[in-house]
Design an enzyme around this catalytic site. Structure first.
Site, PDB file in Angstrom:
ATOM      1  N   GLU A  93      96.263 100.433  -0.542  1.00 23.46           N
ATOM      2  CA  GLU A  93      95.421 101.343   0.222  1.00 23.46           C
ATOM      3  C   GLU A  93      95.751 101.251   1.709  1.00 23.46           C
ATOM      4  O   GLU A  93      96.119 100.190   2.202  1.00 23.46           O
ATOM      5  CB  GLU A  93      93.948 100.987  -0.011  1.00 23.46           C
ATOM      6  N   CYS A 106      95.496 101.558   9.534  1.00 25.18           N
ATOM      7  CA  CYS A 106      95.424 100.191   9.009  1.00 25.18           C
ATOM      8  C   CYS A 106      96.261 100.180   7.729  1.00 25.18           C
ATOM      9  O   CYS A 106      95.949 100.890   6.772  1.00 25.18           O
ATOM     10  CB  CYS A 106      93.961  99.853   8.727  1.00 25.18           C
ATOM     11  N   CYS A 113      96.914  90.187  -3.006  1.00 20.29           N
ATOM     12  CA  CYS A 113      97.018  89.143  -1.990  1.00 20.29           C
ATOM     13  C   CYS A 113      96.903  87.791  -2.673  1.00 20.29           C
ATOM     14  O   CYS A 113      96.183  87.645  -3.652  1.00 20.29           O
ATOM     15  CB  CYS A 113      95.882  89.304  -0.973  1.00 20.29           C
ATOM     16  N   CYS A 117      90.831  84.218   0.184  1.00 25.76           N
ATOM     17  CA  CYS A 117      89.700  84.034   1.111  1.00 25.76           C
ATOM     18  C   CYS A 117      88.453  84.480   0.352  1.00 25.76           C
ATOM     19  O   CYS A 117      88.420  85.582  -0.202  1.00 25.76           O
ATOM     20  CB  CYS A 117      89.873  84.905   2.362  1.00 25.76           C
ATOM     21  N   CYS A 120      86.609  87.994   0.794  1.00 27.64           N
ATOM     22  CA  CYS A 120      87.425  89.215   0.880  1.00 27.64           C
ATOM     23  C   CYS A 120      87.695  89.796  -0.500  1.00 27.64           C
ATOM     24  O   CYS A 120      88.128  89.083  -1.408  1.00 27.64           O
ATOM     25  CB  CYS A 120      88.747  88.895   1.573  1.00 27.64           C
ATOM     26  N   GLY A 164      96.900  92.253   1.774  1.00 27.52           N
ATOM     27  CA  GLY A 164      98.034  91.329   1.839  1.00 27.52           C
ATOM     28  C   GLY A 164      98.131  90.550   3.135  1.00 27.52           C
ATOM     29  O   GLY A 164      97.393  90.801   4.090  1.00 27.52           O
ATOM     30  N   GLU A 165      99.035  89.579   3.127  1.00 28.02           N
ATOM     31  CA  GLU A 165      99.254  88.732   4.299  1.00 28.02           C
ATOM     32  C   GLU A 165     100.629  89.089   4.893  1.00 28.02           C
ATOM     33  O   GLU A 165     101.673  88.753   4.295  1.00 28.02           O
ATOM     34  CB  GLU A 165      99.201  87.255   3.883  1.00 28.02           C
ATOM     35  N   SER A 196      97.922  91.079  11.869  1.00 25.59           N
ATOM     36  CA  SER A 196      96.834  90.127  11.676  1.00 25.59           C
ATOM     37  C   SER A 196      97.233  89.109  10.613  1.00 25.59           C
ATOM     38  O   SER A 196      97.736  89.473   9.553  1.00 25.59           O
ATOM     39  CB  SER A 196      95.578  90.877  11.226  1.00 25.59           C
ATOM     40  N   SER A 219      92.766  85.713  11.845  1.00 23.69           N
ATOM     41  CA  SER A 219      91.478  85.750  11.152  1.00 23.69           C
ATOM     42  C   SER A 219      90.927  84.332  11.127  1.00 23.69           C
ATOM     43  O   SER A 219      91.258  83.545  10.245  1.00 23.69           O
ATOM     44  CB  SER A 219      91.661  86.280   9.732  1.00 23.69           C
ATOM     45  N   LEU A 220      90.098  84.034  12.095  1.00 25.11           N
ATOM     46  CA  LEU A 220      89.687  82.641  12.282  1.00 25.11           C
ATOM     47  C   LEU A 220      88.439  82.304  11.445  1.00 25.11           C
ATOM     48  O   LEU A 220      88.463  81.404  10.623  1.00 25.11           O
ATOM     49  CB  LEU A 220      89.448  82.398  13.779  1.00 25.11           C
ATOM     50  N   HIS A 221      87.363  82.968  11.717  1.00 19.93           N
ATOM     51  CA  HIS A 221      86.091  82.847  10.980  1.00 19.93           C
ATOM     52  C   HIS A 221      85.407  81.484  11.114  1.00 19.93           C
ATOM     53  O   HIS A 221      84.202  81.378  10.874  1.00 19.93           O
ATOM     54  CB  HIS A 221      86.247  83.199   9.499  1.00 19.93           C
ATOM     55  N   ASN A 295      81.240  92.977   5.687  1.00 19.70           N
ATOM     56  CA  ASN A 295      81.131  94.070   4.726  1.00 19.70           C
ATOM     57  C   ASN A 295      80.950  93.455   3.355  1.00 19.70           C
ATOM     58  O   ASN A 295      81.864  92.816   2.849  1.00 19.70           O
ATOM     59  CB  ASN A 295      82.394  94.924   4.748  1.00 19.70           C
ATOM     60  N   CYS A 338      86.997  96.438   6.569  1.00 23.84           N
ATOM     61  CA  CYS A 338      87.703  95.150   6.471  1.00 23.84           C
ATOM     62  C   CYS A 338      87.253  94.396   5.238  1.00 23.84           C
ATOM     63  O   CYS A 338      86.060  94.218   5.008  1.00 23.84           O
ATOM     64  CB  CYS A 338      87.370  94.240   7.644  1.00 23.84           C
TER      65      CYS A 338
END
Ligand code: SAH
Length: 352
Positions: A93, A106, A113, A117, A120, A164-165, A196, A219-221, A295, A338
């Site tokens: 997507e 985006c 992936c 995480c 996600c 994906g990464e 990212s 992407s720290l979080h 989200n 996201c």
């Protein structure tokens, strides 16, 4: 019969070599490169400045693969989500995000992936394969056309924040960006592109060594291993101290500030020590923090923290002289925000 090769998997130099090998002048490579990338030719017949016999010869040797936008959904906030079918039937997507000043694409870099995480939705799909450079490039072209058709405005930015990464598909992502920024491609400025990453210390250093000109987001979080370990398994191998070291290396080489993406959840990272750890982490190099609204996915362990907590984060960061913004999510009603990209309309394909 021998399988035909994907011509868009060739670099410009490889194209040149091919033409030399069949006794054609080297400038054919430039002509064909432009057809393939700038002009988006879908067949060799389109390449009208080449002789018929050359076109036929190429047709026998190569294919031109193209993505197909199978389904386009529009959110009531203007966001568009494309379900993109790849040549082998797999689906990813990509999203068009319109704001007053920008139109951002985006894009996805992998089918599924491998990171897992926990918060996600994409992380719940298994990784099926890396996207090729042309598949990444074509997603940008599709969004670019939608920007013109639906908004009458040009595409201004690209973020690698889809499925994906990107740094686990390093070569193809960099190849795609090379073509997106090339004058024979889309001629976009690298400073309008952001990659990212979940935070792979080694690969962040590699980006710095390769002196890339695009922006980096992390992407720290959480800036605390005890927390990050439990929500992002990748942290077990890339602890916060390693990330800090890699980011210092990045900054030393590129002099570019990094954006940290950060979601706040109730009972996960909503305590004063979480904020203090983030402030400390932000002091390593010049940076900016995007506090992203959570989200909801299907996982009930994660609940968005209150507005008050988000504001506390902003206040403490600002007090320390760090730029922090709360980012409202876009396209939630069509699962385009996201962490929501999960091929919901295509589950049969992706969970096979
Ligand atoms: N793998 C890369 C690219 C994905 S970017 C990376 O991790 O950076 C997608 C962004 O959305 C990441 O910052 C990710 O952490 C964030 N995200 C994932 N799930 C989310 C959710 N449910 N709500 C808000 N943001 C989410």
């Amino acid at each position: 019969m021998e399988q035909k090769r994907d011509i868009r998997a060739l670099t410009r130099d490889q194209l040149k070599e091919y033409f030399e090998s069949i006794g054609e002048p080297a400038f054919r490579a430039t002509q064909v490169f432009e057809w393939l990338w700038k002009k988006g030719a879908k067949s060799f017949e389109d390449m009208t400045n080449l002789s018929l016999s050359l076109r036929e010869k190429m047709q026998q040797e190569f294919v031109i693969n193209h993505i197909r936008v199978d389904e386009m959904q529009r959110s009531n906030d203007g966001t568009i989500k494309n379900a993109v079918r790849l040549y082998d039937g797999k689906v990813v997507e990509s999203v068009l995000i319109p704001t007053e000043k920008r139109i951002t694409a985006c894009v996805s870099s992998q089918v599924g992936c491998s990171l897992d995480c926990h918060f996600c939705a994409t992380g719940q799909l298994k990784r099926m394969r890396n996207l090729n450079a042309d598949e990444i490039y074509d997603q940008v072209v599709a969004v670019m056309n939608e920007a013109e058709n639906f908004f009458d405005r040009p595409l201004t930015n690209i973020v690698f924040m889809g499925m994906g990464e990107p740094l686990m598909n390093y070569k193809n992502v960099l190849d795609a960006i090379e073509k997106i920024t090339s004058p024979e491609g889309l001629n976009m400025a690298p400073r309008r592109i952001t990659v990212s990453t979940v935070g792979l210390a080694k690969m962040i250093k590699k980006l710095a060594d390769d002196e890339v000109k695009f922006n980096l987001a992390l992407s720290l979080h959480s800036a605390r291993d005890v927390v990050r370990d439990t929500i992002m398994p990748i942290n077990l191998k890339n602890p916060v101290a390693d990330l800090a070291e890699a980011l210092k290396y990045w900054y030393q080489k590129t002099k570019k500030r990094v954006t940290y993406e950060y979601v706040v959840w109730k009972g996960v990272n909503d305590q004063p020590e979480d904020i203090a750890a983030l402030v400390k982490f932000c002091n390593h190099i010049p940076c900016k923090v995007n506090l992203i609204e959570y989200n909801p996915t299907d996982d009930e362990r994660f609940v968005k923290a209150s507005e008050e907590i988000y504001n506390q984060y902003v206040n403490e960061l600002e007090k320390a002289g760090i730029v922090a913004k709360i980012r409202r999510s876009r396209g939630k009603d069509i699962d385009a925000a996201c962490g929501q990209l999960a091929n919901k309309n295509e589950l049969t394909t992706v969970s096979e």
